[in-house]
Design a protein around this motif. Structure first.
Motif, PDB file in Angstrom:
ATOM      1  N   THR A 339       0.299  -1.448   0.015  1.00 56.88           N
ATOM      2  CA  THR A 339      -0.247   0.225  -0.296  1.00 56.88           C
ATOM      3  C   THR A 339       0.913   0.637   0.103  1.00 56.88           C
ATOM      4  O   THR A 339       0.558   1.551  -0.869  1.00 56.88           O
ATOM      5  CB  THR A 339      -1.045   0.168   0.647  1.00 56.88           C
ATOM      6  OG1 THR A 339      -1.685  -1.011   1.184  1.00 56.88           O
ATOM      7  CG2 THR A 339      -1.811   1.464   1.154  1.00 56.88           C
ATOM      8  N   LEU A 340       1.663   0.894   1.096  1.00 51.90           N
ATOM      9  CA  LEU A 340       2.248   2.926   0.969  1.00 51.90           C
ATOM     10  C   LEU A 340       3.638   2.692  -0.395  1.00 51.90           C
ATOM     11  O   LEU A 340       4.154   3.989  -1.102  1.00 51.90           O
ATOM     12  CB  LEU A 340       4.171   2.894   2.229  1.00 51.90           C
ATOM     13  CG  LEU A 340       2.617   2.992   3.366  1.00 51.90           C
ATOM     14  CD1 LEU A 340       3.615   2.267   4.798  1.00 51.90           C
ATOM     15  CD2 LEU A 340       2.041   3.737   3.616  1.00 51.90           C
ATOM     16  N   VAL A 341       4.147   1.539  -0.369  1.00 49.20           N
ATOM     17  CA  VAL A 341       5.153   2.074  -1.710  1.00 49.20           C
ATOM     18  C   VAL A 341       4.557   2.354  -2.922  1.00 49.20           C
ATOM     19  O   VAL A 341       4.696   2.982  -3.618  1.00 49.20           O
ATOM     20  CB  VAL A 341       6.315   0.799  -1.816  1.00 49.20           C
ATOM     21  CG1 VAL A 341       6.683   0.134  -3.165  1.00 49.20           C
ATOM     22  CG2 VAL A 341       6.695   0.283  -0.946  1.00 49.20           C
ATOM     23  N   THR A 342       3.916   1.606  -3.173  1.00 46.79           N
ATOM     24  CA  THR A 342       2.273   1.831  -4.565  1.00 46.79           C
ATOM     25  C   THR A 342       1.679   3.442  -4.276  1.00 46.79           C
ATOM     26  O   THR A 342       2.120   3.717  -5.787  1.00 46.79           O
ATOM     27  CB  THR A 342       1.979   1.246  -5.002  1.00 46.79           C
ATOM     28  OG1 THR A 342       0.548   0.194  -3.903  1.00 46.79           O
ATOM     29  CG2 THR A 342       1.705  -0.197  -5.109  1.00 46.79           C
ATOM     30  N   VAL A 457       7.303  11.505  -1.504  1.00 45.36           N
ATOM     31  CA  VAL A 457       7.027  10.033  -1.825  1.00 45.36           C
ATOM     32  C   VAL A 457       8.142   9.761  -1.227  1.00 45.36           C
ATOM     33  O   VAL A 457       8.575   8.670  -1.080  1.00 45.36           O
ATOM     34  CB  VAL A 457       8.694  10.671  -3.087  1.00 45.36           C
ATOM     35  CG1 VAL A 457       8.927  10.087  -4.092  1.00 45.36           C
ATOM     36  CG2 VAL A 457       7.185  11.413  -4.138  1.00 45.36           C
ATOM     37  N   ILE A 458       9.622   9.999  -0.331  1.00 41.54           N
ATOM     38  CA  ILE A 458       9.932   9.314   0.431  1.00 41.54           C
ATOM     39  C   ILE A 458       9.656   9.084   2.118  1.00 41.54           C
ATOM     40  O   ILE A 458       9.516   7.856   2.225  1.00 41.54           O
ATOM     41  CB  ILE A 458      11.646  10.983   0.980  1.00 41.54           C
ATOM     42  CG1 ILE A 458      12.466  11.186  -0.410  1.00 41.54           C
ATOM     43  CG2 ILE A 458      11.813  10.347   2.021  1.00 41.54           C
ATOM     44  CD1 ILE A 458      13.526  12.771  -0.107  1.00 41.54           C
ATOM     45  N   TRP A 459       8.687   9.979   2.457  1.00 42.38           N
ATOM     46  CA  TRP A 459       7.475   9.450   3.036  1.00 42.38           C
ATOM     47  C   TRP A 459       7.339   7.988   3.541  1.00 42.38           C
ATOM     48  O   TRP A 459       7.092   7.166   3.665  1.00 42.38           O
ATOM     49  CB  TRP A 459       7.065  10.846   3.760  1.00 42.38           C
ATOM     50  CG  TRP A 459       5.637  10.171   4.707  1.00 42.38           C
ATOM     51  CD1 TRP A 459       4.467   9.298   4.377  1.00 42.38           C
ATOM     52  CD2 TRP A 459       5.938  10.320   5.896  1.00 42.38           C
ATOM     53  NE1 TRP A 459       3.570   9.027   5.745  1.00 42.38           N
ATOM     54  CE2 TRP A 459       4.653  10.218   6.367  1.00 42.38           C
ATOM     55  CE3 TRP A 459       6.964  10.683   6.927  1.00 42.38           C
ATOM     56  CZ2 TRP A 459       4.280   9.559   8.075  1.00 42.38           C
ATOM     57  CZ3 TRP A 459       5.852  11.119   8.497  1.00 42.38           C
ATOM     58  CH2 TRP A 459       4.806  10.370   8.555  1.00 42.38           C
ATOM     59  N   LEU A 460       6.617   7.797   1.283  1.00 40.26           N
ATOM     60  CA  LEU A 460       6.080   6.679   1.472  1.00 40.26           C
ATOM     61  C   LEU A 460       7.021   5.078   0.801  1.00 40.26           C
ATOM     62  O   LEU A 460       6.973   4.396   1.705  1.00 40.26           O
ATOM     63  CB  LEU A 460       4.972   6.902   0.643  1.00 40.26           C
ATOM     64  CG  LEU A 460       3.974   7.951   0.597  1.00 40.26           C
ATOM     65  CD1 LEU A 460       3.091   7.979  -0.486  1.00 40.26           C
ATOM     66  CD2 LEU A 460       3.236   7.346   2.340  1.00 40.26           C
ATOM     67  N   LEU A 461       8.103   5.821   0.472  1.00 38.81           N
ATOM     68  CA  LEU A 461       9.529   4.699  -0.351  1.00 38.81           C
ATOM     69  C   LEU A 461       9.705   4.711   1.203  1.00 38.81           C
ATOM     70  O   LEU A 461      10.386   3.076   1.350  1.00 38.81           O
ATOM     71  CB  LEU A 461       9.813   5.279  -1.166  1.00 38.81           C
ATOM     72  CG  LEU A 461       9.211   5.293  -2.664  1.00 38.81           C
ATOM     73  CD1 LEU A 461      10.095   5.829  -3.374  1.00 38.81           C
ATOM     74  CD2 LEU A 461       8.524   4.118  -2.765  1.00 38.81           C
TER      75      LEU A 461
END
Length: 504
Positions: A339-342, A457-461
Motif C-alpha cells: 500500500t505505501l510503496v505503490t 515520496v520519501i515519506w511513503l517509500l
C-alpha cells in the motif's frame, strides 16, 4: 477521553471536510493548513488506537449509548487499528504532496480528500453490515469527484467506467444486505454471526445467496479478476495524490472479505467460509497471472504502477484463499508494504512526468531531467521494493506468503508469484532504463521540484527499509492479528456479553 478516541477517525475528517467545503472560496494557505493538520492529527490518533488494540482487547464505541445489536457501534480490534494506521500514513504523504500545487488544479480537493478518509476509516471501524454499505458509499462519492479533479478527456472516460461499475456494485451490496437482514433479522455483524450459526435449514439458501453476492461486491472493490478491468485506466488517469490514496481502496475490499467471512460465515454455517476461500484462491491466481501480463505490456509508467497494484491484489487474495492464520499474518505484512510503496510510486511518476515535459510518463526516449539523479535513486528503491527483491520489505512479504503455502498450494502459488515478481522486475528495469539511461538527447528539461513533493515520496517509500528494520515487531503484531481474527468469539462476547449462541 480514551473511550471516545475510537470515534475520532470518523469525526475528525468529517469536521475537517465540512470546514473546508464551507470555506471552499477561502485562501489556499488556510485550506492546506486545515487539511494537513487534520491528517497529521489522524495519524496521531491512529497510532494511539494501535497501541490500545495491541493489548488484545476488543473495544467499541456505541453512538448515542445505544448498545448492540440495536445501536450503531464502532469496533476497534487489531485488524481495524492496523488498517487505520496504514491509511493515515498514506494520507499524510498524499496530502503534503498535493499541497505543492495539485490541489489547485480543481475545486474542493481538500474537503473531498477528508471525506474520502471519513468513508475509508468508517468502513474499517463499523460493526454492522448496513453502515459498512453507508461508508462504502461515502468513500465512493468522494472518489468520483477526486478522480475528475483537474478534468481532462482521459479522466472523464476512466471515471465513467469507474462510476458505472461501482454503482452496480452498490446496488448489489444493498440487495445482499436486504437478503441477509430478511434471513437473520439483524444487521449487527456480531449478532448476525450468532444467528447464522443457528439458522434453520429453510433459510440457508437465502444466506448462501447473500454471502455470494457480498463476495462479488467485495471482489469488485478489491479488483479481483474478472472484476478488475476498471482499475488500470482509472488509477493511471487520476491525479497523483488521488491515485496514491486510491492505493488503500482495493485493501478496503480485502478487509471486508477478511472481516465479514471470518466473522459471519464460519465453517459451521453451511461451509460458506470454505466456499468463499475456494473461489478466492483460484480467482487470486488468475488475477496474479493477468496482472503479470499487464505489467509486461504497460507502456506508461502510471499504467505500470496500476498493474503493480493488481499484482498486489492477487497476492493478498491468495493469502485469504490459503485459509490459515499464518497466511493471514503474511498478507497483512505484505499489505502494509504494498500500500505505501505503490502509493509512493504514483507520486514519483508525477514527479518524473513534470521533469520530462511532453514525454510525460510514456516509456519513450526523452530529454535529461534536471533532477534525474535523485529521481532515479527513488525509482530504484521503489522498483526493487515493489518487485520483491532483497533487501527491502517486498522480499520479506513475499517470502512470508510463500512460506505460508501448504501442500498443493505451493505447486500453484510458488511458480506464479515468482514469475509475476520476475515480470515486474523486468518491466521496471525496462522502464528505468528508458526514463533515465536513454534520456540523453536535447537540453535538460524540467524545473526543480517542490520540497513537499520530495517529502511525500520519501515519506511513503521509506516504508520499504523501515519494515525491514521493524520486521520482528511488525510480523509479531500481524500474527497476533491473524490469531484474533481466527477467534471471532472475542469480538462477539465483547459486543454481546449476554449472547448465548456460538457463532463458530
Amino acid at each position: 477521553m480514551m473511550q471516545h478516541l475510537i470515534v475520532f477517525p470518523v469525526v475528525l475528517p468529517l469536521v475537517a471536510g465540512i470546514l473546508l467545503l464551507y470555506q471552499r472560496q477561502g485562501l489556499v494557505r488556510y485550506k492546506r493548513a486545515v487539511s494537513v493538520a487534520a491528517t497529521v492529527l489522524l495519524l496521531l490518533v491512529a497510532t494511539g488506537l494501535l497501541r490500545q488494540a495491541a493489548s488484545d482487547q476488543v473495544t467499541y464505541y456505541a453512538l448515542g449509548d445505544w448498545q448492540a445489536p440495536f445501536g450503531i457501534v464502532l469496533v476497534l480490534d487489531r485488524l481495524s487499528a492496523l488498517m487505520l494506521l496504514v491509511t493515515a500514513v498514506l494520507a499524510v504523504g498524499a496530502v503534503v504532496f498535493a499541497c505543492a500545487g495539485d490541489d489547485e488544479k480543481g475545486s474542493n480537493f481538500h474537503g473531498l480528500f477528508q471525506w474520502q478518509l471519513l468513508g475509508i476509516n468508517g468502513a474499517f471501524l463499523t460493526g454492522d453490515l448496513f453502515n459498512l454499505f453507508v461508508f462504502f458509499e461515502v468513500l465512493l462519492l468522494a472518489s468520483y469527484a477526486l478522480l475528475l479533479h483537474g478534468g481532462g478527456k482521459a479522466r472523464i472516460q476512466a471515471s465513467v467506467h469507474y462510476v458505472v461499475l461501482n454503482l452496480a456494485g452498490s446496488s448489489l451490496f444493498l440487495i445482499a444486505v436486504g437478503i441477509l437482514y430478511g434471513a437473520t433479522g439483524t444487521l449487527n455483524m456480531a449478532d448476525m454471526a450468532i444467528r447464522v450459526a443457528e439458522l434453520p435449514t429453510e433459510r440457508e439458501g437465502l444466506v448462501t445467496a447473500g454471502a455470494l453476492m457480498l463476495l462479488v461486491v467485495f471482489g469488485l472493490k478489491a479488483a479481483i479478476l474478472p472484476l478488475y478491468f476498471w482499475l488500470p485506466k482509472a488509477y493511471a488517469s487520476a491525479p497523483a495524490p488521488v491515485a496514491a490514496l486510491f492505493a488503500i481502496m482495493t485493501k478496503v475490499g480485502i478487509y471486508a472479505i477478511l472481516r465479514v467471512y471470518s466473522l459471519l460465515f464460519g465453517d459451521t454455517a453451511g461451509g460458506l467460509e470454505a466456499l468463499e476461500q475456494s473461489w478466492v484462491w483460484w480467482l487470486s491466481l488468475a488475477t496474479l497471472a493477468a496482472a503479470g501480463v499487464g505489467v509486461m505490456a504497460a507502456r506508461d509508467l502510471r499504467l505500470l504502477v496500476a498493474y503493480l497494484v493488481l499484482v498486489s491484489v492477487g497476492t493478498l487474495l491468495a493469502g485469504i484463499g490459503m485459509r490459515s492464520p499464518q497466511a493471514v499474518s503474511a498478507l497483512l505484512y505484505y499489505l502494509i508494504h504494498t500500500t505505501l510503496v505503490t502509493g509512493g510510486l504514483f507520486l514519483l511518476a508525477e514527479m518524473i512526468s513534470l521533469q520530462r515535459g511532453k514525454a510525460g510518463t510514456r516509456l519513450v526516449k526523452g530529454r535529461p531531467m534536471v533532477q534525474g539523479a535523485g529521481l532515479a535513486m527513488l525509482f530504484f528503491v521503489g522498483a526493487i521494493a515493489v518487485a520483491g527483491v532483497p533487501p527491502f520489505s517486498g522480499a520479506i512479504g513475499k517470502a512470508l506468503m510463500l512460506n505460508a503455502a501448504e501442500g498443493t498450494q505451493r505447486l500453484w502459488l510458488w511458480p506464479l508469484l515468482l514469475l509475476t515478481s520476475l515480470a515486474s522486475l523486468i518491466a521496471l528495469s525496462r522502464a528505468g532504463s528508458t526514463l533515465f539511461w536513454r534520456s540523453h538527447r536535447g537540453n535538460i528539461s524540467g524545473s526543480p521540484l517542490a520540497r513537499r513533493q520530495w517529502f511525500g515520496v520519501i515519506w511513503l517509500l521509506s516504508a520499504a527499509p523501515l519494515l525491514v528494520a521493524l520486521a520482528g515487531p511488525v510480523s509479531s503484531y500481524t500474527q497476533a492479528t491473524a490469531d484474533q481474527l481466527a477467534n471471532p468469539q472475542v469480538l462477539i462476547r465483547t459486543l454481546l456479553p449476554n449472547a448465548t449462541g456460538d457463532a463458530q
